[in-house]
Scaffold this motif. Sequence first.
Motif: not given
Length: 347
Positions: A290-314
């Motif tokens: 979050a720190q480094v992406c904000a500093a570079r103006g890069v959009a950071l897209r991290i899913p909520s924990p449930r969608l980070c792990a293996d899931n059928a939604g993705m």
Amino acid sequence: MSARHDPAHLVLGIETSCDDTSVALLEDARRLRSHLIAAQDVHVLYGGVVPELASRAHLELLPALVERAFAEAGVRPADVTAIAVTHAPGLVGSLVVGVAFAKAYAAALGIPVIGVNHIEAHLHSASLEHGECEHPSVALIVSGGHTELVEVRGLGEYHWLGATLDDAAGEAFDKVAKRLGLGFPGGPAIDRLATEGRADAFAFPRPMLDRPGCDFSFSGLKTAVMVALKRHGDPPYDAALVADLAASFQAAVVDTLVAKCLRAIDQVGARALSLGGGVACNRALRARLAQVCAARGVALRIPSPRLCADNAGMIALVGAWRLRRGEVAPPELDAVASLEASGLALG
Ligand code: KG4
Ligand code: ZN
């Protein structure tokens, strides 16, 4: 199903590639009407995933889970347009259960099956919550089986920037946690314990940072932790020592992942960084990115924990996108264990 919902856009997603059985109903490639993830507790007894037990558990869990998903969403099987199923990569026995189930269910309903690549689904999982991604983008997939850094320019447009040469990031967390007596899976335990330890207590290596490129290696780092632990004799270990080891190890992994992400972002001129995989739940990693992406103006897209792990939604999401392009699976769709053989562009 009520008239409000367009029945042409309801995808049933099925994920059984490892030790999570998951089912999702996704409407219009956007809205999760239901999303169920059943973790298989049986593996905790063995300190790791036992493939045959995983296959059997999928077989037991899947039918009831699908039924519950329909009940929770308030829709009927007849409302589903297509079934998206993970067919690669993963544990082959586990994949076979999902693929066979999807084929049989789809045949009964007279609808198509879409074979989805699990890693490709992780690349796009952030889109379920963050919406469309600006390209060019970079995606970091960090799980128990994978550490992949990929340039993403759209669906099916991938260029591999780096991968691990040995252990995956999550595998390193799990192996170190096991030695520290923290149980399985180890990542969440190290994440918690690290807040009580000193990240600078041990000067562990930051592997591969001295080399060009975006590949990773975590095996040497894992060994460095084991060696440091050995110097302190046999268990039981002092709680403060274990917390310091956890914090210092985690700091080394996070430093390495963040440095390689920045390298990849610069190389590609990326406007966004997406994350996926269980290790993306790690709080120290999320905070640093979050720190480094904000500093570079890069959009950071991290899913909520449930969608980070293996899931059928993705899986349902990528399935819905592929369905829009008319890309459905041939009847001979089969399970494929390895990423290399899975047909995902490795260019
Ligand atoms: O994506 P995932 O649920 O399953 C696969 O491996 O496919 O990832 C599981 C991995 C495990 O190695 C687990 O220890 C790690 O993700 N993990 C974490 C955290 N939560 C899960 N690692 C570090 N910090 C966490 N908070
Ligand atoms: Zn995964």
